[in-house]
Design a protein around this motif. Structure first.
Motif, mmCIF file in Angstrom:
data_model
loop_
_atom_site.group_PDB
_atom_site.id
_atom_site.type_symbol
_atom_site.label_atom_id
_atom_site.label_comp_id
_atom_site.label_asym_id
_atom_site.label_seq_id
_atom_site.Cartn_x
_atom_site.Cartn_y
_atom_site.Cartn_z
ATOM 1 N N ILE A 278 -21.714 42.773 -3.267
ATOM 2 C CA ILE A 278 -20.681 42.718 -2.237
ATOM 3 C C ILE A 278 -21.239 42.040 -0.993
ATOM 4 O O ILE A 278 -22.330 42.358 -0.533
ATOM 5 C CB ILE A 278 -20.184 44.127 -1.868
ATOM 6 N N ALA A 279 -20.446 41.121 -0.442
ATOM 7 C CA ALA A 279 -20.829 40.411 0.780
ATOM 8 C C ALA A 279 -19.583 40.205 1.636
ATOM 9 O O ALA A 279 -18.457 40.320 1.150
ATOM 10 C CB ALA A 279 -21.472 39.070 0.446
ATOM 11 N N PRO A 280 -19.751 39.918 2.914
ATOM 12 C CA PRO A 280 -18.586 39.656 3.770
ATOM 13 C C PRO A 280 -17.964 38.299 3.470
ATOM 14 O O PRO A 280 -18.670 37.345 3.153
ATOM 15 C CB PRO A 280 -19.173 39.696 5.191
ATOM 16 N N CYS A 281 -16.635 38.219 3.575
ATOM 17 C CA CYS A 281 -15.945 36.951 3.365
ATOM 18 C C CYS A 281 -15.937 36.183 4.678
ATOM 19 O O CYS A 281 -14.887 35.952 5.297
ATOM 20 C CB CYS A 281 -14.530 37.184 2.850
ATOM 21 N N THR A 282 -17.130 35.803 5.107
ATOM 22 C CA THR A 282 -17.332 34.973 6.283
ATOM 23 C C THR A 282 -17.927 33.652 5.808
ATOM 24 O O THR A 282 -18.258 33.498 4.620
ATOM 25 C CB THR A 282 -18.302 35.650 7.266
ATOM 26 N N ASN A 283 -18.069 32.708 6.713
ATOM 27 C CA ASN A 283 -18.635 31.420 6.309
ATOM 28 C C ASN A 283 -19.992 31.606 5.639
ATOM 29 O O ASN A 283 -20.258 31.064 4.562
ATOM 30 C CB ASN A 283 -18.774 30.498 7.518
ATOM 31 N N LYS A 284 -20.854 32.382 6.269
ATOM 32 C CA LYS A 284 -22.192 32.600 5.721
ATOM 33 C C LYS A 284 -22.135 33.465 4.463
ATOM 34 O O LYS A 284 -22.818 33.195 3.472
ATOM 35 C CB LYS A 284 -23.082 33.247 6.780
ATOM 36 N N GLY A 285 -21.314 34.511 4.503
ATOM 37 C CA GLY A 285 -21.221 35.424 3.366
ATOM 38 C C GLY A 285 -20.737 34.737 2.102
ATOM 39 O O GLY A 285 -21.246 34.999 1.003
ATOM 40 N N ARG A 286 -19.762 33.848 2.251
ATOM 41 C CA ARG A 286 -19.256 33.132 1.079
ATOM 42 C C ARG A 286 -20.320 32.211 0.487
ATOM 43 O O ARG A 286 -20.442 32.088 -0.736
ATOM 44 C CB ARG A 286 -18.014 32.320 1.460
ATOM 45 N N VAL A 287 -21.096 31.564 1.363
ATOM 46 C CA VAL A 287 -22.139 30.659 0.879
ATOM 47 C C VAL A 287 -23.220 31.439 0.132
ATOM 48 O O VAL A 287 -23.655 31.043 -0.959
ATOM 49 C CB VAL A 287 -22.756 29.872 2.046
ATOM 50 N N VAL A 288 -23.667 32.553 0.711
ATOM 51 C CA VAL A 288 -24.696 33.370 0.063
ATOM 52 C C VAL A 288 -24.193 33.894 -1.281
ATOM 53 O O VAL A 288 -24.918 33.876 -2.282
ATOM 54 C CB VAL A 288 -25.110 34.546 0.977
ATOM 55 N N THR A 289 -22.948 34.340 -1.317
ATOM 56 C CA THR A 289 -22.384 34.855 -2.560
ATOM 57 C C THR A 289 -22.292 33.764 -3.614
ATOM 58 O O THR A 289 -22.578 33.996 -4.794
ATOM 59 C CB THR A 289 -20.988 35.453 -2.307
ATOM 60 N N GLY A 290 -21.900 32.560 -3.192
ATOM 61 C CA GLY A 290 -21.838 31.456 -4.137
ATOM 62 C C GLY A 290 -23.201 31.103 -4.709
ATOM 63 O O GLY A 290 -23.335 30.881 -5.922
ATOM 64 N N MET A 291 -24.216 31.075 -3.842
ATOM 65 C CA MET A 291 -25.579 30.802 -4.304
ATOM 66 C C MET A 291 -26.055 31.899 -5.261
ATOM 67 O O MET A 291 -26.621 31.609 -6.320
ATOM 68 C CB MET A 291 -26.523 30.718 -3.103
ATOM 69 N N TYR A 292 -25.812 33.148 -4.874
ATOM 70 C CA TYR A 292 -26.218 34.288 -5.713
ATOM 71 C C TYR A 292 -25.531 34.227 -7.074
ATOM 72 O O TYR A 292 -26.177 34.395 -8.116
ATOM 73 C CB TYR A 292 -25.876 35.595 -4.991
ATOM 74 N N SER A 293 -24.219 33.988 -7.067
ATOM 75 C CA SER A 293 -23.463 33.956 -8.319
ATOM 76 C C SER A 293 -23.963 32.845 -9.234
ATOM 77 O O SER A 293 -24.055 33.018 -10.451
ATOM 78 C CB SER A 293 -21.971 33.760 -8.033
ATOM 79 N N GLY A 294 -24.298 31.694 -8.634
ATOM 80 C CA GLY A 294 -24.823 30.607 -9.441
ATOM 81 C C GLY A 294 -26.172 30.938 -10.051
ATOM 82 O O GLY A 294 -26.431 30.630 -11.222
ATOM 83 N N LEU A 295 -27.025 31.590 -9.264
ATOM 84 C CA LEU A 295 -28.357 31.934 -9.758
ATOM 85 C C LEU A 295 -28.311 33.036 -10.824
ATOM 86 O O LEU A 295 -29.096 33.016 -11.777
ATOM 87 C CB LEU A 295 -29.239 32.401 -8.590
ATOM 88 N N LYS A 296 -27.376 33.985 -10.656
ATOM 89 C CA LYS A 296 -27.310 35.132 -11.575
ATOM 90 C C LYS A 296 -26.265 34.961 -12.671
ATOM 91 O O LYS A 296 -26.193 35.776 -13.604
ATOM 92 C CB LYS A 296 -27.011 36.408 -10.788
ATOM 93 N N GLY A 297 -25.429 33.928 -12.562
ATOM 94 C CA GLY A 297 -24.427 33.680 -13.591
ATOM 95 C C GLY A 297 -23.312 34.705 -13.622
ATOM 96 O O GLY A 297 -22.802 35.042 -14.699
ATOM 97 N N THR A 298 -22.901 35.201 -12.434
ATOM 98 C CA THR A 298 -21.824 36.197 -12.383
ATOM 99 C C THR A 298 -20.506 35.552 -11.986
ATOM 100 O O THR A 298 -20.471 34.484 -11.375
ATOM 101 C CB THR A 298 -22.141 37.304 -11.357
ATOM 102 N N ALA A 299 -19.417 36.248 -12.313
ATOM 103 C CA ALA A 299 -18.105 35.844 -11.812
ATOM 104 C C ALA A 299 -18.084 36.090 -10.309
ATOM 105 O O ALA A 299 -18.820 36.930 -9.791
ATOM 106 C CB ALA A 299 -17.014 36.657 -12.502
ATOM 107 N N CYS A 300 -17.225 35.368 -9.587
ATOM 108 C CA CYS A 300 -17.181 35.491 -8.132
ATOM 109 C C CYS A 300 -15.727 35.545 -7.666
ATOM 110 O O CYS A 300 -14.920 34.701 -8.068
ATOM 111 C CB CYS A 300 -17.900 34.313 -7.490
ATOM 112 N N VAL A 301 -15.392 36.546 -6.843
ATOM 113 C CA VAL A 301 -14.037 36.708 -6.328
ATOM 114 C C VAL A 301 -14.113 36.815 -4.804
ATOM 115 O O VAL A 301 -14.835 37.665 -4.274
ATOM 116 C CB VAL A 301 -13.350 37.970 -6.897
ATOM 117 N N SER A 302 -13.364 35.964 -4.103
ATOM 118 C CA SER A 302 -13.375 35.975 -2.638
ATOM 119 C C SER A 302 -12.056 36.515 -2.099
ATOM 120 O O SER A 302 -11.115 36.786 -2.853
ATOM 121 C CB SER A 302 -13.618 34.565 -2.102
ATOM 122 N N ASP A 303 -11.987 36.668 -0.759
ATOM 123 C CA ASP A 303 -10.774 37.122 -0.065
ATOM 124 C C ASP A 303 -10.270 38.454 -0.609
ATOM 125 O O ASP A 303 -9.060 38.665 -0.760
ATOM 126 C CB ASP A 303 -9.661 36.066 -0.153
#
Length: 300
Positions: free
Chosen positions: A77-102
């Motif tokens: 779980i991360a905040p849906c802020t500019n930085k939070g979305r970027v970190v989540t996207g990087m994390y999801s790519g590295l770990k191969g998880t699904a990603c849901v925003s907003d």
């Protein structure tokens, strides 16, 4: 479910508590801010921390991924802020998880996570069912701050990585009170013609002991501020919202619809914001605002 919460602000970690309770999870925290780690440990059993320098998506993503190797979370779980979305996207790519925003709400059905998120620019909500592991970004203001008292452990992570990206730091413009935490928020729209005219917006906000902000075009297109109110910016829930020269497009209104009282000032009587407003003033903001400020100051 095991949960790993990423944030850099105490308020966000408190909001995550409510999300964690909704899915009956066991949560750990991860942050890049050593100065808040002890405070966060009052709410989470374990807080993983490392000072990895100024924001760099590659470095931050690899850091939270390394912590995840230890925690093995079902949900990130991360905040849906500019930085939070970027970190989540990087994390999801590295770990191969699904990603849901907003994300606006959470629940569970057996081993499935039920996520409610905004779609169509915030004009509708969709319910998504996804099996862990999954990464989610929570919209600002979607969850109230939770409370919990524990004696958690701060875990200092030895983390170093060479980045291929050079990052420069630009200090964020200080705009006074934080709109997503204030009881009164005054918002400027495209009816405000010049950046210097934001001084009137600030003055009105100060008189009301509140915060001020703008709509997306004034921030993203004109570059007048760093943040804005709307589905792609901050979602606010103040006691009083005052829209000055705000037309009331859905992308903006979805970020302010949770306000207890909405007041609109616009010279166009057909402006969509009047359909959302509890009170409206049809008039030129350049004439209305000076009179309103004087009246509130007791000068007239």
């Amino acid at each position: 479910m095991k949960i790993l919460c990423y944030g850099e602000d105490i308020s966000w970690f408190k909001q995550f508590l409510t999300a964690v309770d909704k899915i009956h999870g066991e949560a750990a925290a991860v942050t890049t801010k050593p100065d808040i780690a002890e405070e966060v440990s009052k709410y989470y059993e374990k807080v993983y921390v490392a000072d990895v320098g100024i924001f760099n998506p590659e470095v931050y993503g690899k850091f939270v991924a390394k912590v995840a190797d230890e925690v093995n979370p079902d949900v990130f779980i991360a905040p849906c802020t500019n930085k939070g979305r970027v970190v989540t996207g990087m994390y999801s790519g590295l770990k191969g998880t699904a990603c849901v925003s907003d994300v606006m709400d959470l629940g569970v059905e057996g081993d499935t996570l039920v996520v409610t998120r905004l779609v169509y620019g915030g004009t509708a909500k969709a319910t998504i069912k996804v099996k862990p592991p999954v990464s989610i970004c929570i919209s600002p203001g979607a969850f109230k701050e939770g409370e919990r008292t524990v004696s958690g452990q701060v875990v200092n992570v030895d983390f170093k990585v060479e980045s291929k990206v050079k990052v420069e730091f630009k200090p964020k413009e200080v705009t006074g009170n934080e709109p997503d935490k204030a009881d009164v928020v005054v918002v400027a729209g495209r009816g405000v013609r010049n950046k210097e005219d934001l001084n009137m917006i600030m003055e009105l906000a100060n008189v009301l002991h509140g915060a001020w902000s703008v709509t997306r075009p004034l921030a993203a297109d004109y570059g007048w501020t760093d943040t804005w109110i709307g589905i792609s910016g901050l979602v606010i829930t103040p006691k009083l919202y005052i829209g000055v020269g705000v037309s009331g497009q859905p992308h903006h209104i979805i970020g302010a619809r949770g306000s207890k009282v909405i007041v609109a000032i616009n010279k166009d009587p057909e402006a969509p914001i009047f359909e959302e407003a509890d009170y409206g003033i049809v008039g030129d903001l350049y004439k209305v605002l000076p009179l309103l400020i004087k009246r509130l100051k007791g000068e007239t």
